[in-house]
Design a protein around this motif. Structure first.
Motif, PDB file in Angstrom:
ATOM      1  N   THR A  22       0.898  -1.066   0.137  1.00  0.00           N
ATOM      2  CA  THR A  22      -0.062   0.066   0.081  1.00  0.00           C
ATOM      3  C   THR A  22       1.015   1.262   0.081  1.00  0.00           C
ATOM      4  N   PRO A  23       1.846   1.508   0.949  1.00  0.00           N
ATOM      5  CA  PRO A  23       2.777   2.555   0.818  1.00  0.00           C
ATOM      6  C   PRO A  23       3.542   2.664  -0.690  1.00  0.00           C
ATOM      7  N   HIS A  24       3.883   1.602  -1.133  1.00  0.00           N
ATOM      8  CA  HIS A  24       4.498   1.390  -2.571  1.00  0.00           C
ATOM      9  C   HIS A  24       3.452   1.999  -3.535  1.00  0.00           C
ATOM     10  N   LEU A  25       2.174   1.699  -3.424  1.00  0.00           N
ATOM     11  CA  LEU A  25       1.258   2.188  -4.335  1.00  0.00           C
ATOM     12  C   LEU A  25       0.856   3.588  -4.177  1.00  0.00           C
ATOM     13  N   ALA A  26       0.939   3.838  -2.970  1.00  0.00           N
ATOM     14  CA  ALA A  26       0.735   5.507  -2.729  1.00  0.00           C
ATOM     15  C   ALA A  26       2.107   6.255  -3.491  1.00  0.00           C
ATOM     16  N   GLN A  35       4.872  12.195   2.751  1.00  0.00           N
ATOM     17  CA  GLN A  35       5.316  12.505   4.286  1.00  0.00           C
ATOM     18  C   GLN A  35       4.168  11.742   4.955  1.00  0.00           C
ATOM     19  N   VAL A  36       4.427  11.091   5.930  1.00  0.00           N
ATOM     20  CA  VAL A  36       3.448  10.403   6.852  1.00  0.00           C
ATOM     21  C   VAL A  36       3.118  11.587   8.029  1.00  0.00           C
ATOM     22  N   VAL A  37       1.828  11.888   8.139  1.00  0.00           N
ATOM     23  CA  VAL A  37       1.419  12.864   8.750  1.00  0.00           C
ATOM     24  C   VAL A  37       0.609  12.249  10.067  1.00  0.00           C
ATOM     25  N   SER A  38       0.385  10.983  10.042  1.00  0.00           N
ATOM     26  CA  SER A  38      -0.529  10.299  11.373  1.00  0.00           C
ATOM     27  C   SER A  38      -0.485   8.934  11.126  1.00  0.00           C
ATOM     28  N   ALA A  39      -0.556   8.052  11.967  1.00  0.00           N
ATOM     29  CA  ALA A  39      -0.244   6.601  11.839  1.00  0.00           C
ATOM     30  C   ALA A  39      -1.047   6.348  13.328  1.00  0.00           C
ATOM     31  N   ARG A  40      -1.954   5.308  13.323  1.00  0.00           N
ATOM     32  CA  ARG A  40      -2.603   4.630  14.417  1.00  0.00           C
ATOM     33  C   ARG A  40      -2.354   3.251  14.161  1.00  0.00           C
ATOM     34  N   VAL A  41      -2.185   2.556  15.379  1.00  0.00           N
ATOM     35  CA  VAL A  41      -1.972   1.266  15.491  1.00  0.00           C
ATOM     36  C   VAL A  41      -2.713   0.484  16.639  1.00  0.00           C
ATOM     37  N   GLN A  42      -3.207  -0.682  16.172  1.00  0.00           N
ATOM     38  CA  GLN A  42      -3.794  -1.668  17.348  1.00  0.00           C
ATOM     39  C   GLN A  42      -2.536  -2.834  17.244  1.00  0.00           C
ATOM     40  N   THR A  43      -1.972  -2.953  18.481  1.00  0.00           N
ATOM     41  CA  THR A  43      -0.911  -4.095  18.770  1.00  0.00           C
ATOM     42  C   THR A  43      -1.704  -5.438  19.151  1.00  0.00           C
ATOM     43  N   LEU A  44      -0.845  -6.549  19.107  1.00  0.00           N
ATOM     44  CA  LEU A  44      -1.404  -7.860  19.934  1.00  0.00           C
ATOM     45  C   LEU A  44      -1.123  -7.400  21.280  1.00  0.00           C
ATOM     46  N   MET A  54      -2.926  -1.476  11.064  1.00  0.00           N
ATOM     47  CA  MET A  54      -2.285  -0.173  11.040  1.00  0.00           C
ATOM     48  C   MET A  54      -2.941   0.951  10.276  1.00  0.00           C
ATOM     49  N   ARG A  55      -3.142   1.968  10.501  1.00  0.00           N
ATOM     50  CA  ARG A  55      -3.744   3.179   9.490  1.00  0.00           C
ATOM     51  C   ARG A  55      -2.814   4.396   9.660  1.00  0.00           C
ATOM     52  N   ALA A  56      -2.427   4.705   8.257  1.00  0.00           N
ATOM     53  CA  ALA A  56      -1.497   5.887   8.204  1.00  0.00           C
ATOM     54  C   ALA A  56      -2.092   6.884   7.290  1.00  0.00           C
ATOM     55  N   GLU A  57      -1.847   8.004   7.431  1.00  0.00           N
ATOM     56  CA  GLU A  57      -2.110   9.213   6.496  1.00  0.00           C
ATOM     57  C   GLU A  57      -1.087   9.917   6.051  1.00  0.00           C
ATOM     58  N   GLY A  62      -1.186  15.449  -2.926  1.00  0.00           N
ATOM     59  CA  GLY A  62      -2.671  15.034  -2.661  1.00  0.00           C
ATOM     60  C   GLY A  62      -2.464  14.202  -1.367  1.00  0.00           C
ATOM     61  N   ARG A  63      -3.398  13.417  -1.075  1.00  0.00           N
ATOM     62  CA  ARG A  63      -3.245  12.524   0.387  1.00  0.00           C
ATOM     63  C   ARG A  63      -3.453  11.089  -0.309  1.00  0.00           C
ATOM     64  N   ALA A  64      -3.033  10.253   0.704  1.00  0.00           N
ATOM     65  CA  ALA A  64      -3.324   8.735   0.730  1.00  0.00           C
ATOM     66  C   ALA A  64      -3.449   8.259   1.956  1.00  0.00           C
ATOM     67  N   GLU A  65      -4.467   7.435   2.307  1.00  0.00           N
ATOM     68  CA  GLU A  65      -4.393   6.480   3.478  1.00  0.00           C
ATOM     69  C   GLU A  65      -4.267   5.156   3.353  1.00  0.00           C
ATOM     70  N   VAL A  66      -3.279   4.736   4.242  1.00  0.00           N
ATOM     71  CA  VAL A  66      -2.743   3.463   4.214  1.00  0.00           C
ATOM     72  C   VAL A  66      -3.647   2.679   5.302  1.00  0.00           C
ATOM     73  N   ARG A  67      -4.220   1.534   4.932  1.00  0.00           N
ATOM     74  CA  ARG A  67      -4.861   0.731   6.002  1.00  0.00           C
ATOM     75  C   ARG A  67      -4.477  -0.753   5.831  1.00  0.00           C
ATOM     76  N   VAL A  68      -4.041  -1.245   6.757  1.00  0.00           N
ATOM     77  CA  VAL A  68      -3.673  -2.724   6.620  1.00  0.00           C
ATOM     78  C   VAL A  68      -4.098  -3.478   7.851  1.00  0.00           C
ATOM     79  N   SER A  69      -4.326  -4.639   7.964  1.00  0.00           N
ATOM     80  CA  SER A  69      -4.772  -5.608   9.136  1.00  0.00           C
ATOM     81  C   SER A  69      -4.684  -7.097   8.717  1.00  0.00           C
ATOM     82  N   LEU A  70      -4.488  -7.622   9.787  1.00  0.00           N
ATOM     83  CA  LEU A  70      -4.379  -9.188   9.817  1.00  0.00           C
ATOM     84  C   LEU A  70      -5.297  -9.745  10.878  1.00  0.00           C
TER      85      LEU A  70
END
Length: 169
Positions: A22-26, A35-44, A54-57, A62-70
């Motif tokens: 996803t960051p590569h796609l952005a 530039q990463v302006v925000s990132a929120r994480v949920q950990t184990l 993980m979610r990052a703006e 422009g802007r991109a939002e990265v959202r990944v989960s397992l």
């Protein structure tokens, strides 16, 4: 837990497992290094250095939002959302188009949703690797590009309050 995706020592977590793309796609769609302006994480709970979600703006022109989960609920997903002056492109599950995916284009006048079938991306990657090794075909994404994307991922971890994986410090 013996799942290698839960080992900090093996550079694991959602962002390292499925989040590289996803960051590569952005970077690819944005045409420049964001530039990463925000990132929120949920950990184990049992492994506080391992990101489950993980979610990052990211911002550039422009802007991109990265959202990944397992694991767990919601079901595992990977998505990208890129917004420009004339609209927005949302991509859901581009890593497994053979399972489920969605491409949504929102313009000033309308919204279009498309589903494009395909084979697993690993198949295309393996074919491209084979062509490069056996026929000298060009490599589509070189080592320097991977290093730049990993630097962006290190930044996402730092902004989320987690240490980068491996020797990223």
């Amino acid at each position: 837990m013996s799942d290698i995706r839960c080992s900090y020592e093996l550079a694991s977590g959602a962002t390292m497992d499925v989040g590289y793309y996803t960051p590569h796609l952005a970077r690819l769609l944005g045409g420049e290094q964001p530039q990463v302006v925000s990132a929120r994480v949920q950990t184990l709970r049992s492994r506080p250095l391992i990101d489950r979600v993980m979610r990052a703006e990211l911002v550039f022109h422009g802007r991109a939002e990265v959202r990944v989960s397992l694991w767990g609920w919601p079901p595992p997903s990977i998505a990208a959302c890129v917004t420009g002056e004339r609209g927005e492109l949302s991509v859901l599950n581009f890593l497994a188009p053979h399972v489920y995916h969605r491409l949504k284009v929102r313009g000033p006048e309308d919204i279009r949703v498309e589903r494009i079938g395909g084979r697993p991306p690993d198949t295309s990657q393996l074919r491209a690797f084979h062509a490069a090794v056996t026929r000298g075909a060009p490599v589509l994404t070189g080592a320097q590009d991977a290093v730049v994307t990993m630097g962006l991922i290190d930044d996402i971890y730092r902004v989320a309050g987690l240490p980068p994986r491996g020797n990223g410090d």
